[in-house]
Motif scaffolding. Structure first.
Motif, PDB file in Angstrom:
ATOM      1  N   CYS A 646      -9.199  -6.566  -7.967  1.00 47.19           N
ATOM      2  CA  CYS A 646      -8.425  -5.642  -6.909  1.00 47.19           C
ATOM      3  C   CYS A 646      -7.404  -6.714  -6.485  1.00 47.19           C
ATOM      4  CB  CYS A 646      -9.107  -4.958  -6.044  1.00 47.19           C
ATOM      5  SG  CYS A 646      -9.845  -5.884  -4.745  1.00 47.19           S
ATOM      6  N   CYS A 647      -6.314  -5.972  -5.931  1.00 47.91           N
ATOM      7  CA  CYS A 647      -5.204  -6.628  -5.161  1.00 47.91           C
ATOM      8  C   CYS A 647      -4.890  -6.137  -3.930  1.00 47.91           C
ATOM      9  CB  CYS A 647      -3.925  -6.654  -6.298  1.00 47.91           C
ATOM     10  SG  CYS A 647      -2.402  -7.507  -5.331  1.00 47.91           S
ATOM     11  N   ASP A 648      -4.228  -6.723  -2.926  1.00 51.62           N
ATOM     12  CA  ASP A 648      -4.203  -6.159  -1.512  1.00 51.62           C
ATOM     13  C   ASP A 648      -2.832  -5.471  -1.698  1.00 51.62           C
ATOM     14  OD1 ASP A 648      -2.440  -8.337  -1.957  1.00 51.62           O
ATOM     15  OD2 ASP A 648      -2.539  -9.212  -0.151  1.00 51.62           O
ATOM     16  N   VAL A 649      -1.934  -5.446  -2.752  1.00 52.88           N
ATOM     17  CA  VAL A 649      -0.612  -4.877  -2.684  1.00 52.88           C
ATOM     18  C   VAL A 649      -0.928  -3.281  -2.831  1.00 52.88           C
ATOM     19  CG1 VAL A 649       1.381  -4.480  -3.977  1.00 52.88           C
ATOM     20  CG2 VAL A 649       0.589  -6.763  -3.408  1.00 52.88           C
ATOM     21  N   ASP A 650      -1.922  -3.069  -3.718  1.00 48.39           N
ATOM     22  CA  ASP A 650      -2.366  -1.785  -4.076  1.00 48.39           C
ATOM     23  C   ASP A 650      -2.981  -0.977  -2.941  1.00 48.39           C
ATOM     24  OD1 ASP A 650      -1.815  -1.945  -6.887  1.00 48.39           O
ATOM     25  OD2 ASP A 650      -3.941  -3.210  -7.025  1.00 48.39           O
ATOM     26  N   GLU A 651      -3.546  -1.561  -2.097  1.00 49.37           N
ATOM     27  CA  GLU A 651      -4.171  -1.157  -0.833  1.00 49.37           C
ATOM     28  C   GLU A 651      -3.105  -0.816  -0.045  1.00 49.37           C
ATOM     29  OE1 GLU A 651      -7.619  -1.355   2.836  1.00 49.37           O
ATOM     30  OE2 GLU A 651      -7.369  -2.927   1.124  1.00 49.37           O
ATOM     31  N   PHE A 652      -2.204  -1.901   0.156  1.00 48.36           N
ATOM     32  CA  PHE A 652      -1.110  -1.887   1.259  1.00 48.36           C
ATOM     33  C   PHE A 652      -0.144  -0.519   0.689  1.00 48.36           C
ATOM     34  CE2 PHE A 652       3.441  -2.633   1.644  1.00 48.36           C
ATOM     35  CZ  PHE A 652       3.764  -2.705   2.845  1.00 48.36           C
ATOM     36  N   ARG A 653       0.093  -0.263  -0.454  1.00 49.08           N
ATOM     37  CA  ARG A 653       0.979   0.672  -0.861  1.00 49.08           C
ATOM     38  C   ARG A 653       0.278   2.139  -0.492  1.00 49.08           C
ATOM     39  NH1 ARG A 653       2.405  -1.767  -6.363  1.00 49.08           N
ATOM     40  NH2 ARG A 653       4.618  -2.069  -6.336  1.00 49.08           N
ATOM     41  N   GLU A 654      -0.971   2.216  -0.793  1.00 51.31           N
ATOM     42  CA  GLU A 654      -1.581   3.596  -0.488  1.00 51.31           C
ATOM     43  C   GLU A 654      -1.262   3.889   1.042  1.00 51.31           C
ATOM     44  OE1 GLU A 654      -4.514   5.619  -2.188  1.00 51.31           O
ATOM     45  OE2 GLU A 654      -4.958   4.219  -3.651  1.00 51.31           O
ATOM     46  N   CYS A 655      -1.765   2.874   1.976  1.00 49.26           N
ATOM     47  CA  CYS A 655      -2.002   2.936   3.401  1.00 49.26           C
ATOM     48  C   CYS A 655      -0.586   3.152   3.912  1.00 49.26           C
ATOM     49  CB  CYS A 655      -2.584   1.616   3.875  1.00 49.26           C
ATOM     50  SG  CYS A 655      -4.201   1.313   3.683  1.00 49.26           S
ATOM     51  N   ALA A 656       0.605   2.529   3.324  1.00 46.01           N
ATOM     52  CA  ALA A 656       1.687   2.599   3.821  1.00 46.01           C
ATOM     53  C   ALA A 656       2.416   4.161   3.509  1.00 46.01           C
ATOM     54  CB  ALA A 656       2.942   1.794   3.176  1.00 46.01           C
ATOM     55  N   ARG A 657       2.112   4.534   2.206  1.00 50.68           N
ATOM     56  CA  ARG A 657       2.459   6.026   1.960  1.00 50.68           C
ATOM     57  C   ARG A 657       1.556   7.010   2.950  1.00 50.68           C
ATOM     58  NH1 ARG A 657       2.525   4.110  -4.082  1.00 50.68           N
ATOM     59  NH2 ARG A 657       4.584   3.322  -4.281  1.00 50.68           N
ATOM     60  N   GLU A 700      10.739  -3.521  -2.161  1.00 50.44           N
ATOM     61  CA  GLU A 700      10.264  -2.263  -2.165  1.00 50.44           C
ATOM     62  C   GLU A 700       9.069  -2.499  -1.183  1.00 50.44           C
ATOM     63  OE1 GLU A 700       6.617   0.328  -4.293  1.00 50.44           O
ATOM     64  OE2 GLU A 700       7.576  -1.403  -5.462  1.00 50.44           O
ATOM     65  N   LEU A 701       8.364  -3.212  -1.161  1.00 57.21           N
ATOM     66  CA  LEU A 701       7.183  -3.367  -0.148  1.00 57.21           C
ATOM     67  C   LEU A 701       7.569  -3.609   1.146  1.00 57.21           C
ATOM     68  CD1 LEU A 701       4.588  -5.538  -2.232  1.00 57.21           C
ATOM     69  CD2 LEU A 701       4.512  -3.218  -2.136  1.00 57.21           C
ATOM     70  N   ARG A 702       8.861  -4.318   1.381  1.00 56.37           N
ATOM     71  CA  ARG A 702       9.325  -4.710   2.616  1.00 56.37           C
ATOM     72  C   ARG A 702       9.703  -2.992   2.944  1.00 56.37           C
ATOM     73  NH1 ARG A 702      13.203  -7.806   1.730  1.00 56.37           N
ATOM     74  NH2 ARG A 702      12.049  -9.910   2.190  1.00 56.37           N
ATOM     75  N   GLU A 703      10.261  -2.187   2.415  1.00 51.29           N
ATOM     76  CA  GLU A 703      10.731  -1.145   2.682  1.00 51.29           C
ATOM     77  C   GLU A 703       9.652  -0.206   3.077  1.00 51.29           C
ATOM     78  OE1 GLU A 703      13.772   2.519   1.243  1.00 51.29           O
ATOM     79  OE2 GLU A 703      13.635   0.692  -0.151  1.00 51.29           O
ATOM     80  N   LEU A 704       8.527  -0.191   2.263  1.00 54.49           N
ATOM     81  CA  LEU A 704       7.374   0.538   2.565  1.00 54.49           C
ATOM     82  C   LEU A 704       6.707   0.242   3.747  1.00 54.49           C
ATOM     83  CD1 LEU A 704       5.503   0.835  -0.551  1.00 54.49           C
ATOM     84  CD2 LEU A 704       6.230   2.725   0.706  1.00 54.49           C
ATOM     85  N   TYR A 705       6.622  -1.189   4.371  1.00 50.20           N
ATOM     86  CA  TYR A 705       6.191  -1.740   5.547  1.00 50.20           C
ATOM     87  C   TYR A 705       7.091  -1.222   6.959  1.00 50.20           C
ATOM     88  CZ  TYR A 705       5.193  -5.080   9.188  1.00 50.20           C
ATOM     89  OH  TYR A 705       4.969  -5.817  10.418  1.00 50.20           O
ATOM     90  N   ALA A 706       8.667  -1.076   6.524  1.00 52.80           N
ATOM     91  CA  ALA A 706       9.314  -0.740   7.670  1.00 52.80           C
ATOM     92  C   ALA A 706       9.149   1.072   7.810  1.00 52.80           C
ATOM     93  CB  ALA A 706      10.768  -0.930   7.447  1.00 52.80           C
ATOM     94  N   ASP A 707       9.111   1.443   6.782  1.00 46.45           N
ATOM     95  CA  ASP A 707       8.709   3.126   6.570  1.00 46.45           C
ATOM     96  C   ASP A 707       7.258   3.229   7.546  1.00 46.45           C
ATOM     97  OD1 ASP A 707      10.818   3.840   5.301  1.00 46.45           O
ATOM     98  OD2 ASP A 707       9.502   3.832   3.339  1.00 46.45           O
ATOM     99  N   ALA A 708       6.300   2.619   7.187  1.00 43.91           N
ATOM    100  CA  ALA A 708       4.688   2.735   7.848  1.00 43.91           C
ATOM    101  C   ALA A 708       5.280   2.422   9.338  1.00 43.91           C
ATOM    102  CB  ALA A 708       3.833   1.771   7.020  1.00 43.91           C
TER     103      ALA A 708
END
Length: 795
Positions: A646-657, A700-708
């Motif tokens: 597993c990878c932390d990016v996957d959990e990060f994406r789901e939590c951010a969304r 993309e992840l930086r943008e998701l972080y800003a959204d969250a």
């Protein structure tokens, strides 16, 4: 001075992700602050100006009246010069007040303290005057930090005027020094010394206490009562009877908090969990748990009560962690037992505790006399032994813990640990104890009867006694959580005999504990689900974990693989690429194009094979049963086994969304906080990214972080959590400095917090960046907000 401000601003932008949060300052910003402080006190200035600058920095904020109370009369011309020439301080002419940069977080004072020593030695009267003003304003924590600077002893003597509050703010060591300077033997000084020693881990003995005060009559002085209440906070851990009680005296805020703590502690030790919760609700710790020992203890009390009631939904993890840090610090190490109690309970209920941790707690508690901690640690060890099958040792530990608890009058804990001993002996082949405490009529007694009935049922083949529809024992559900998980064949036996109503209550309890345990993940990937109770401590977890946010790391069964083992053959670059691909799968030619663009495919395929072999070898050194790769020869793909990796990016994406799409503010904040924890920094940049795929994902992840962060800040603002709103909006602006919705939330939260000057500064900075980047002005909504047209409190 003006030369250093641009450097400070650039450093702030570089480290903005940590500025305004609970993390430490970034190195660049810290160094820039030191340079600014160094320039602030250059020797070419006059003594009068040096004194004024020192006073303003030590006070941090205040009015002209505060400055004159500390210094005496101050020249108006000198203040005007500072206002015009020293941008480190912000002046409000209408209100005749000032504030320094970073005042809210003490950044300037903490970074500049080593550079202030020479100036403080020159003007000890300024330090003493500032301490006096800070104490009068009730800023005890800042007074402690200022008093740690060279002061000639006068500032130390000032501390004794508010001694208990200073001790409560972490200044126990300074109070001890002040009492040494004072050399007074009055009752107040004796009690204050006892309070300071209690927090420093050198609590006075019973004989010393008897010589300090008569327990028969009430203390006439408020300061004496507060000092005795601090001593009593240490007595709770040692299982000693209360030294204080509410008898109609006028208690200070500190005294009321400590009185509430004593009442809560007594109720918890008697198993009256709901009553303890009612006292906590009636006495909320409204303040910064990192700045007050009494508030920190109340926060720990709340966590213990919620753990035992298996209800963690209301838990404030940030405040809880701040409370633990304070009680583990050198200024309160005598009360670290409260943290150990909470961690023991948390570890037992979550299944995440080690024998070494238990042994260390037992040893420390026995050495210092913290009986409550010693008994709880032995109980935790007993549970660990039951789950590991070390039944004889579990029985010995239960007998020892029961004996110690009984001697200390901790009857509720003694009954609980005796029940664990009964389970251990039952698993060894003995029957349940025939003797039970018939006088007890609480929820733990109900569980005792049920457990013994289940044991007899399994031995005799008859149905267990008791009504299957009876009310669940809510104040003893924690014991059912312990007994129904991981204890060999006994746990299924108990679960099978459990009434339906109890099982439903137990399911909810497990869900609460699994979903909200601080810092614990409930799934290999993704956000926690309402069915997380089904997994429990024994649930399958991906043994191979890849972390890409803030840097590269890979661990196997919790053991990290050293980077040196992965530097060769492009292993890290290939792992990064595969972990970011959908389903962790990529065509072999895509891997070659990504990692070795100048190589023909035959040679590239060979290099990919060498990289997978190198990783397999590194993993085999830890666990040779794991193979992370699934190579599809027919489909010509390279895949990672998602059941093992597993990878932390996957959990990060789901939590951010989830944070952005949440239907409730509470869920948005919870998910945003998880995003904060996961986003340790931008996505790791591998040595090779020929196609630019990793760079695209990074953006993309930086943008998701800003959204969250923006979503979490908006929800926090609606719920009135201004500090959280400010922190998250700061992080959003740091991730995207042209993002207007984030800036709007930041400005609104700053204004609502009374930081209008800082809000104006943030707006001007954004306006300047926007014009430079796009050549346009801010939107009408933002301009209206800055003109105070009703936007501040909208939400």
């Amino acid at each position: 001075m003006t030369h250093g401000i641009p450097t400070l601003v650039r450093a702030f932008r570089q480290d903005a992700a940590s500025f305004g949060s609970d993390s430490e300052l970034g190195y660049a910003y810290e160094e820039a602050l030191r340079c600014v402080v160094s320039g602030l006190f250059r020797r070419s200035l006059s003594d009068e100006e040096l004194r004024l600058r020192l006073c303003l920095l030590l006070l941090g904020r205040g009015s002209r009246c505060d400055v004159e109370l500390a210094l005496g009369r101050v020249s108006a011309d000198l203040l005007c010069e500072l206002r015009d020439d020293v941008p480190l301080f912000s002046f409000n002419v209408q209100e005749d007040s000032f504030s320094s940069i970073g005042y809210a977080d003490d950044h300037l004072l903490s970074c500049g303290a080593p550079l202030l020593e020479d100036t403080c030695i020159m003007f000890p009267d300024v330090v003493a005057g500032c301490v006096r003003v800070l104490l009068d304003r009730g800023e005890y924590g800042r007074a402690v930090r200022v008093c740690a600077l060279p002061n000639g002893g006068d500032a130390l003597r000032e501390l004794l005027r508010s001694g208990p509050c200073v001790v409560d703010a972490g200044g126990a060591r300074l109070v001890e020094r002040a009492l040494g300077v004072q050399r007074a033997e009055a009752p107040y000084e004796s009690l204050l010394s006892g309070a300071a020693r209690t927090l420093l881990g050198e609590a006075p003995s019973s004989d010393e206490l008897a010589s300090m005060i008569s327990y028969r009559g009430p203390l006439a002085d408020e300061l004496e009562r507060d000092a005795l209440a601090l001593i009593d906070a240490g007595g709770v851990l040692r299982g000693e009877p209360a030294l204080i009680s509410y008898a109609g005296e006028r208690w200070s805020e500190l005294g009321r908090r400590l009185l509430a703590h004593r009442e809560v502690a007594d109720l918890l030790l008697r198993g009256k969990l709901r009553a303890a919760t009612r006292v906590l609700v009636a006495n909320p710790e409204d303040g910064d748990c990192s700045a007050s020992v009494s508030m920190a203890i109340l926060r720990i009390d709340g966590e213990i009560a919620r753990l035992l009631l298996c209800d963690r939904e209301a838990s404030d993890e940030v405040a809880y962690e701040a409370a633990k840090r304070l009680l583990c610090s050198s200024g309160a190490k005598g009360l670290v037992g409260y943290v150990e109690c909470a961690e023991m309970l948390e570890g037992v209920l979550s299944g995440d505790i080690k024998q070494a941790r238990v042994a260390a707690s037992v040893s420390r508690a026995e050495r210092v006399g913290d009986v409550v901690v010693q008994v709880l640690a032995l109980t935790a060890g007993c549970v660990l032994d039951l789950r590991a099958g070390a039944l004889a040792r579990a029985n010995v530990r239960s007998l020892l813990a029961s004996a110690i608890a009984s001697r200390a009058g901790l009857d509720y804990i003694a009954r609980a640990v005796r029940l664990l001993g009964t389970v251990a002996r039952f698993c060894l082949g003995e029957g349940p104890d025939p003797e039970r405490n018939e006088e007890a009529n609480d929820d733990l007694a109900v569980v005792e009867r049920f457990v013994c009935g289940a044991m007899l049922s399994s031995m005799d083949g008859v149905a267990p006694e008791g009504d299957a529809c009876e009310e669940p024992p809510h104040e003893a559900l924690w014991m059912l959580v312990v007994l129904c998980e991981g204890i060999g064949e006994f746990s299924p036996l108990l679960s099978k005999a459990m009434p339906v109503t109890w099982w439903r209550a137990l399911k909810v309890a497990r869900a609460n504990l699994t979903r909200c345990a601080p810092g614990k993940e409930t799934h290999d990937r993704g956000v926690p689900s309402d069915d997380s109770w089904r997994d429990g401590p024994s649930a399958h977890r991906a043994p191979i974990r890849i972390s890409l946010l803030g840097g590269f790391a890979i661990s196997v069964n919790g053991v990290r693989i050293l980077d040196g083992q992965l530097e060769q053959r492009g292993v890290k670059s290939m792992l990064t690429y595969l972990a970011l691909c959908r389903a962790m799968t990529a065509k072999r030619h895509q891997v070659v194009d990504q990692l070795w663009p100048g190589c023909d495919y035959a040679a590239g395929f060979n290099r990919a094979y060498q990289a997978t072999s190198a990783l397999r070898a590194a993993i085999a050194e830890i666990d040779d049963s794991l193979d992370p790769f699934v190579v599809g020869r027919a489909s010509k793909t390279i895949s990672m086994d998602t059941s093992l990796v597993c990878c932390d990016v996957d959990e990060f994406r789901e939590c951010a969304r989830e944070a952005s799409d949440a239907q409730s503010d509470e869920k948005a904040i919870r998910m945003a906080r998880r995003v904060e924890q996961l986003y340790a920094g931008d996505l790791y940049e591998p040595a090779m990214d020929a196609t630019g795929y990793v760079a695209l994902v990074r953006d993309e992840l930086r943008e998701l972080y800003a959204d969250a962060m923006t979503s979490g800040a908006e929800s926090s603002l609606r719920l009135g959590r201004l500090k959280t709103a400010t922190r998250m909006s700061f992080s959003a602006v740091a991730a995207d400095d042209l993002r207007e919705d984030a800036l709007i939330v930041l400005v609104r939260s700053l204004k609502a917090s009374g930081r209008a000057v800082e809000a104006e500064r943030q707006y001007r900075r954004y306006e300047r960046r926007l014009r430079q980047a796009l050549g346009v002005a801010p939107s009408k909504r933002l301009r209206d907000l800055m003109e105070d047209r009703g936007e501040v409190n909208r939400g």
